[in-house]
Write a protein that holds these residues in place. Structure first.
Motif, PDB file in Angstrom:
ATOM      1  N   UNK A  72      46.735  54.195  46.490  1.00 39.91           N
ATOM      2  CA  UNK A  72      46.073  52.928  46.798  1.00 39.91           C
ATOM      3  C   UNK A  72      44.781  53.241  47.553  1.00 39.91           C
ATOM      4  N   UNK A  73      43.796  53.700  46.818  1.00 41.79           N
ATOM      5  CA  UNK A  73      42.517  54.054  47.434  1.00 41.79           C
ATOM      6  C   UNK A  73      41.693  52.792  47.678  1.00 41.79           C
ATOM      7  N   UNK A  74      40.794  52.873  48.627  1.00 45.65           N
ATOM      8  CA  UNK A  74      39.950  51.728  48.948  1.00 45.65           C
ATOM      9  C   UNK A  74      39.056  51.322  47.774  1.00 45.65           C
ATOM     10  N   UNK A  75      38.412  52.268  47.046  1.00 39.75           N
ATOM     11  CA  UNK A  75      37.604  51.854  45.892  1.00 39.75           C
ATOM     12  C   UNK A  75      38.424  51.151  44.809  1.00 39.75           C
ATOM     13  N   UNK A  76      39.650  51.638  44.587  1.00 34.51           N
ATOM     14  CA  UNK A  76      40.505  51.011  43.566  1.00 34.51           C
ATOM     15  C   UNK A  76      40.896  49.605  43.984  1.00 34.51           C
ATOM     16  N   UNK A  77      41.279  49.425  45.232  1.00 31.21           N
ATOM     17  CA  UNK A  77      41.665  48.107  45.717  1.00 31.21           C
ATOM     18  C   UNK A  77      40.466  47.163  45.724  1.00 31.21           C
ATOM     19  N   UNK A  78      39.292  47.680  46.049  1.00 32.30           N
ATOM     20  CA  UNK A  78      38.085  46.851  46.051  1.00 32.30           C
ATOM     21  C   UNK A  78      37.753  46.376  44.636  1.00 32.30           C
ATOM     22  N   UNK A  79      37.887  47.253  43.653  1.00 31.63           N
ATOM     23  CA  UNK A  79      37.618  46.879  42.264  1.00 31.63           C
ATOM     24  C   UNK A  79      38.554  45.776  41.811  1.00 31.63           C
ATOM     25  N   UNK A  80      39.829  45.902  42.157  1.00 30.32           N
ATOM     26  CA  UNK A  80      40.816  44.889  41.781  1.00 30.32           C
ATOM     27  C   UNK A  80      40.485  43.560  42.463  1.00 30.32           C
ATOM     28  N   UNK A  81      40.147  43.611  43.744  1.00 27.56           N
ATOM     29  CA  UNK A  81      39.846  42.397  44.502  1.00 27.56           C
ATOM     30  C   UNK A  81      38.616  41.680  43.939  1.00 27.56           C
ATOM     31  N   UNK A 203      43.275  43.504  31.964  1.00 27.42           N
ATOM     32  CA  UNK A 203      43.629  42.327  31.164  1.00 27.42           C
ATOM     33  C   UNK A 203      42.878  41.076  31.607  1.00 27.42           C
ATOM     34  N   UNK A 204      42.253  41.109  32.788  1.00 32.69           N
ATOM     35  CA  UNK A 204      41.481  39.949  33.237  1.00 32.69           C
ATOM     36  C   UNK A 204      40.285  39.677  32.333  1.00 32.69           C
ATOM     37  N   UNK A 205      39.943  40.638  31.503  1.00 32.64           N
ATOM     38  CA  UNK A 205      38.869  40.440  30.524  1.00 32.64           C
ATOM     39  C   UNK A 205      39.171  39.237  29.635  1.00 32.64           C
ATOM     40  N   UNK A 206      40.468  38.920  29.443  1.00 33.44           N
ATOM     41  CA  UNK A 206      40.847  37.799  28.588  1.00 33.44           C
ATOM     42  C   UNK A 206      40.286  36.491  29.132  1.00 33.44           C
ATOM     43  N   UNK A 207      40.095  36.396  30.447  1.00 30.73           N
ATOM     44  CA  UNK A 207      39.524  35.186  31.030  1.00 30.73           C
ATOM     45  C   UNK A 207      38.118  34.959  30.491  1.00 30.73           C
ATOM     46  N   UNK A 208      37.356  36.036  30.369  1.00 39.59           N
ATOM     47  CA  UNK A 208      36.002  35.934  29.815  1.00 39.59           C
ATOM     48  C   UNK A 208      36.058  35.520  28.354  1.00 39.59           C
ATOM     49  N   UNK A 209      36.956  36.125  27.573  1.00 42.95           N
ATOM     50  CA  UNK A 209      37.097  35.745  26.172  1.00 42.95           C
ATOM     51  C   UNK A 209      37.449  34.262  26.038  1.00 42.95           C
ATOM     52  N   UNK A 210      38.342  33.783  26.912  1.00 47.48           N
ATOM     53  CA  UNK A 210      38.743  32.377  26.865  1.00 47.48           C
ATOM     54  C   UNK A 210      37.556  31.463  27.141  1.00 47.48           C
ATOM     55  N   UNK A 211      36.714  31.845  28.102  1.00 44.89           N
ATOM     56  CA  UNK A 211      35.535  31.045  28.411  1.00 44.89           C
ATOM     57  C   UNK A 211      34.559  31.018  27.238  1.00 44.89           C
ATOM     58  N   UNK A 212      34.374  32.168  26.611  1.00 45.84           N
ATOM     59  CA  UNK A 212      33.454  32.248  25.469  1.00 45.84           C
ATOM     60  C   UNK A 212      33.969  31.411  24.307  1.00 45.84           C
ATOM     61  N   UNK A 234      33.611  41.434  35.293  1.00 48.27           N
ATOM     62  CA  UNK A 234      33.051  42.611  34.625  1.00 48.27           C
ATOM     63  C   UNK A 234      32.758  43.721  35.628  1.00 48.27           C
ATOM     64  N   UNK A 235      32.220  43.356  36.789  1.00 48.73           N
ATOM     65  CA  UNK A 235      31.937  44.367  37.816  1.00 48.73           C
ATOM     66  C   UNK A 235      33.229  45.015  38.286  1.00 48.73           C
ATOM     67  N   UNK A 236      34.250  44.195  38.564  1.00 56.19           N
ATOM     68  CA  UNK A 236      35.523  44.735  39.030  1.00 56.19           C
ATOM     69  C   UNK A 236      36.177  45.648  38.019  1.00 56.19           C
ATOM     70  N   UNK A 237      36.180  45.229  36.760  1.00 58.98           N
ATOM     71  CA  UNK A 237      36.785  46.063  35.711  1.00 58.98           C
ATOM     72  C   UNK A 237      35.992  47.346  35.520  1.00 58.98           C
ATOM     73  N   UNK A 238      34.653  47.227  35.560  1.00 60.53           N
ATOM     74  CA  UNK A 238      33.815  48.418  35.416  1.00 60.53           C
ATOM     75  C   UNK A 238      34.052  49.416  36.543  1.00 60.53           C
TER      76      UNK A 238
END
Length: 244
Positions: A72-81, A203-212, A234-238
């Motif tokens: 549970x690294x800080x960069x990983x948790x930050x990306x998820x958040x 899988x949160x990318x699906x939220x973007x697909x739903x919006x599109x 997109x930033x978090x997933x990237x």
């Protein structure tokens, strides 16, 4: 059928008590999570239910670190958040219509979905060998068998009429059920390859697909707030792809 093909081609690992225990934990947690999700949606809090369940990756990261010793690294948790914050931003208008009960049941559903993913990954990690497809398929088959037995027994005891109606519609629903199981296989393959929190965050990318799709098909306007939310996802997933 898929599990039979894998068994013939590559063979299947032998599950032990730990595998069955983790799978049972995940199966029961997923059933309970679905129940709380439906309770939230019944209270006209569909947007809130969706948003709160999408906070699952944060819960997963913490639980995975506690029970599966996943880093549970800080960069990983930050990306998820960051990605989860994007989902919450997109669903912001729905919060004003949410009841306290809907928020509580939504949080409970998200937590239980997180626990179910931990159970499934835990079951996969207990299997010997390095064939992740066979491991994922076996745990999925075990999980579906457990859930079918649990729900079947529950309906026999509490509502046999519904069970009889389901049996009459079996041919109609078989195709959808098979497709759903096949889709679940890819979730389980993801759990075999990387921590469950990473899978759920991607899988949160699906939220973007739903919006599109909503914009294209239903001609719904996309507000600046929703665009900002999609950018955060997109930033978090990237970031997660870089640090995972």
């Amino acid at each position: 059928m898929f599990i039979a093909v894998i068994a013939l081609v590559a063979g299947l690992p032998r599950p032990g008590p730990a595998t069955l225990g983790w799978a049972a934990f995940g199966a029961i947690a997923q059933i309970a999570a679905t129940g709380f999700m439906l309770l939230t949606m019944r209270g006209r809090s569909f947007g809130v239910a969706t948003a709160l369940m999408k906070t699952e990756p944060v819960t997963l990261a913490i639980i995975g670190a506690l029970f599966l010793a996943e880093p549970l690294t800080l960069p990983r948790l930050a990306a998820i958040a960051i990605a989860v914050a994007g989902v919450l931003l997109i669903s912001a208008p729905d919060w004003g219509r949410a009841s306290l009960r809907g928020i509580v049941t939504g949080i409970t559903a998200g937590t239980l979905f997180g626990l179910s993913a931990i159970g499934f990954r835990g079951a996969i990690l207990t299997l010997p060998g390095d064939n992740f497809i066979a491991q994922a398929a076996l745990v999925l088959a075990i999980t579906l068998a457990m859930q079918t037995a649990i729900c079947g027994i529950w309906l026999v005891v509490t509502n046999p009429a519904t069970l009889a109606a389901m049996r009459r519609e079996m041919r109609t629903s078989a195709g959808a059920g098979a497709l759903g199981a096949f889709a679940s296989l890819f979730w389980f393959i993801g759990f075999a390859l990387t921590p469950a929190a990473n899978v759920r965050t991607l899988a949160l990318i699906e939220v973007i697909f739903a919006q599109v799709v909503s914009g294209r098909v239903f001609r719904q306007d996309t507000a600046p707030r929703q665009i900002a939310g999609m950018v955060l996802i997109l930033i978090g997933v990237g970031l997660l792809l870089r640090v995972a």
